[in-house]
Motif scaffolding. Structure first.
Motif, short mmCIF file in Angstrom:
data_model
loop_
_atom_site.label_atom_id
_atom_site.label_comp_id
_atom_site.label_asym_id
_atom_site.label_seq_id
_atom_site.Cartn_x
_atom_site.Cartn_y
_atom_site.Cartn_z
N MET A 55 0.77 -1.12 0.05
CA MET A 55 0.14 -0.01 0.05
C MET A 55 0.92 1.32 -0.09
SD MET A 55 -1.29 2.71 1.87
CE MET A 55 -0.93 2.30 3.67
N ARG A 56 0.55 2.44 -0.80
CA ARG A 56 1.44 3.44 -0.89
C ARG A 56 0.25 4.63 -0.39
NH1 ARG A 56 4.70 0.79 -0.61
NH2 ARG A 56 6.49 0.27 -1.84
N VAL A 57 -0.80 4.72 -0.77
CA VAL A 57 -1.81 5.67 -0.25
C VAL A 57 -3.06 5.14 -0.35
CG1 VAL A 57 -2.84 7.84 -0.98
CG2 VAL A 57 -0.35 7.55 -1.45
N SER A 58 -3.82 5.23 0.69
CA SER A 58 -5.31 4.72 1.03
C SER A 58 -5.99 6.00 1.77
CB SER A 58 -5.26 3.49 1.70
OG SER A 58 -6.47 2.85 1.85
N LEU A 59 -7.04 6.20 0.79
CA LEU A 59 -7.75 7.46 1.44
C LEU A 59 -9.37 7.18 1.33
CD1 LEU A 59 -6.00 10.64 -0.78
CD2 LEU A 59 -5.64 9.52 1.55
N VAL A 60 -9.84 7.88 2.44
CA VAL A 60 -11.43 7.82 2.59
C VAL A 60 -12.01 8.99 2.51
CG1 VAL A 60 -11.29 5.38 3.77
CG2 VAL A 60 -11.56 7.76 5.05
N ALA A 61 -13.19 9.19 2.03
CA ALA A 61 -14.02 10.36 2.08
C ALA A 61 -14.94 9.99 3.00
CB ALA A 61 -14.61 10.55 0.49
N GLN A 62 -15.46 10.97 4.11
CA GLN A 62 -16.18 10.61 4.87
C GLN A 62 -17.56 11.97 4.96
OE1 GLN A 62 -13.98 10.79 8.67
NE2 GLN A 62 -13.71 8.49 8.33
N GLU A 63 -18.61 11.66 5.02
CA GLU A 63 -19.53 12.42 5.26
C GLU A 63 -20.52 12.16 6.35
OE1 GLU A 63 -21.91 12.60 1.51
OE2 GLU A 63 -20.80 14.24 0.64
N PHE A 64 -20.68 13.09 7.68
CA PHE A 64 -21.29 12.77 8.74
C PHE A 64 -21.08 11.46 9.28
CE2 PHE A 64 -24.39 15.07 5.62
CZ PHE A 64 -24.37 16.25 6.01
N ASP A 65 -19.74 11.30 9.49
CA ASP A 65 -19.17 10.17 10.09
C ASP A 65 -19.20 8.85 9.40
OD1 ASP A 65 -18.05 11.74 12.15
OD2 ASP A 65 -19.77 11.65 13.19
N GLN A 66 -19.65 8.96 8.06
CA GLN A 66 -19.85 7.72 7.45
C GLN A 66 -18.77 7.62 6.20
OE1 GLN A 66 -23.54 6.66 5.98
NE2 GLN A 66 -24.56 6.71 8.29
N ILE A 67 -18.09 6.67 6.09
CA ILE A 67 -17.31 6.48 4.71
C ILE A 67 -18.23 6.21 3.39
CG2 ILE A 67 -15.43 5.06 3.89
CD1 ILE A 67 -14.35 4.71 6.44
N VAL A 68 -17.99 7.23 2.60
CA VAL A 68 -18.70 7.05 1.51
C VAL A 68 -17.81 6.94 0.26
CG1 VAL A 68 -20.57 8.63 2.28
CG2 VAL A 68 -18.78 9.56 1.03
N GLY A 69 -16.56 7.09 0.39
CA GLY A 69 -15.73 6.83 -0.76
C GLY A 69 -14.42 6.26 -0.60
N HIS A 70 -13.40 5.58 -1.44
CA HIS A 70 -12.27 5.06 -0.99
C HIS A 70 -11.36 5.11 -2.23
CE1 HIS A 70 -9.40 1.71 -0.49
NE2 HIS A 70 -8.98 2.56 0.70
N ALA A 71 -10.20 5.39 -2.12
CA ALA A 71 -9.32 5.38 -3.30
C ALA A 71 -7.85 5.00 -2.74
CB ALA A 71 -9.03 6.92 -4.09
N PHE A 72 -7.30 3.93 -3.50
CA PHE A 72 -6.17 3.30 -3.19
C PHE A 72 -5.14 3.04 -4.38
CE2 PHE A 72 -4.06 -0.79 -2.09
CZ PHE A 72 -4.08 -0.82 -0.70
N PHE A 73 -3.97 3.33 -3.77
CA PHE A 73 -2.68 3.60 -4.62
C PHE A 73 -1.77 2.37 -4.21
CE2 PHE A 73 -4.49 7.56 -5.25
CZ PHE A 73 -4.38 7.89 -6.62
N SER A 74 -1.42 1.30 -4.92
CA SER A 74 -0.54 0.44 -4.27
C SER A 74 0.95 0.47 -5.21
CB SER A 74 -0.77 -0.77 -4.64
OG SER A 74 -1.26 -1.04 -5.94
N ALA A 75 2.14 0.01 -4.54
CA ALA A 75 3.25 -0.09 -5.13
C ALA A 75 3.47 -0.90 -6.41
CB ALA A 75 4.42 -0.81 -4.16
N MET A 76 4.33 -0.38 -7.32
CA MET A 76 4.52 -1.06 -8.56
C MET A 76 6.12 -1.33 -8.88
SD MET A 76 1.81 0.73 -11.27
CE MET A 76 2.05 -0.47 -12.70
N ILE A 77 6.31 -2.13 -9.69
CA ILE A 77 7.91 -2.23 -10.14
C ILE A 77 7.87 -1.89 -11.55
CG2 ILE A 77 9.82 -3.70 -10.62
CD1 ILE A 77 8.64 -5.45 -8.45
N VAL A 78 8.55 -0.64 -11.68
CA VAL A 78 8.36 0.23 -13.05
C VAL A 78 9.68 0.36 -13.43
CG1 VAL A 78 7.66 1.92 -14.29
CG2 VAL A 78 6.18 0.87 -12.80
N GLU A 79 10.20 0.02 -14.79
CA GLU A 79 11.39 0.56 -15.40
C GLU A 79 11.02 1.11 -16.60
OE1 GLU A 79 14.13 -2.53 -16.45
OE2 GLU A 79 14.81 -2.76 -14.34
#
Length: 170
Positions: free
Chosen positions: A45-69
């Motif tokens: 995991m590199r970045v994991s974000l949630v969007a909250q409205e009125f103390d409820q999670i309504v969205g999520h975005a996730f970025f993971s590691a890669m091996i890139v050349e």
């Protein structure tokens, strides 16, 4: 709406977001919530974000590691997947806010390039491009495979490879 770092304590709520988000699509739920848990457990995991409205999670975005050349040179890279927003919250900019916040965080932690496999009419608004991904060999290469150069000094390579975290192959 508040966007913040996700925690392990959020996993059940994140699962519910992805199940509801992907069940409403034509291809249905494909195990996105299990993917998030597995990538996290693998340490990719590199970045994991949630969007909250009125103390409820309504969205999520996730970025993971890669091996890139690129032209034989390793790059710090991350894949965007999955992104989910509860269907009843669509059209309010939650996904856009999550992705923009994620990209900003990737820049902050010195990730040079990000890839996404997705809708070629949606992701270019964030700077992702099929042209930028074309030189990179990947099992996901094609019209839905896009890259975003986060490091402005990067030039389009002649050739490269882009390997997703092992959990994507499971």
């Amino acid at each position: 709406m508040i966007i913040c770092q996700a925690s392990v304590a959020d996993f059940d709520l994140i699962d519910a977001v992805h199940v509801s988000a992907f069940e409403s699509t034509s291809f249905g739920h494909q195990g996105e919530s299990q993917l998030v848990r597995r990538i996290h457990a693998d340490g990719d995991m590199r970045v994991s974000l949630v969007a909250q409205e009125f103390d409820q999670i309504v969205g999520h975005a996730f970025f993971s590691a890669m091996i890139v050349e690129a032209d034989g040179r390793p790059l710090m890279a991350a894949a965007l997947a999955p992104v989910g927003v509860r269907p009843e919250c669509h059209g309010r900019g939650i996904g856009t806010a999550l992705i923009n916040a994620g990209i900003a965080e990737l820049r902050r932690i010195n990730i040079q390039i990000s890839f996404v496999l997705g809708n070629p009419h949606y992701y270019p608004r964030f700077g992702y491009s099929v042209v930028n991904a074309k030189p990179f060999a990947s099992p996901y290469a094609g019209p839905h495979f896009m890259a975003l150069f986060l490091d402005k000094s990067l030039l389009l390579p002649d050739s490269g490879t882009a390997t997703y975290a092992a959990a994507f192959g499971a």
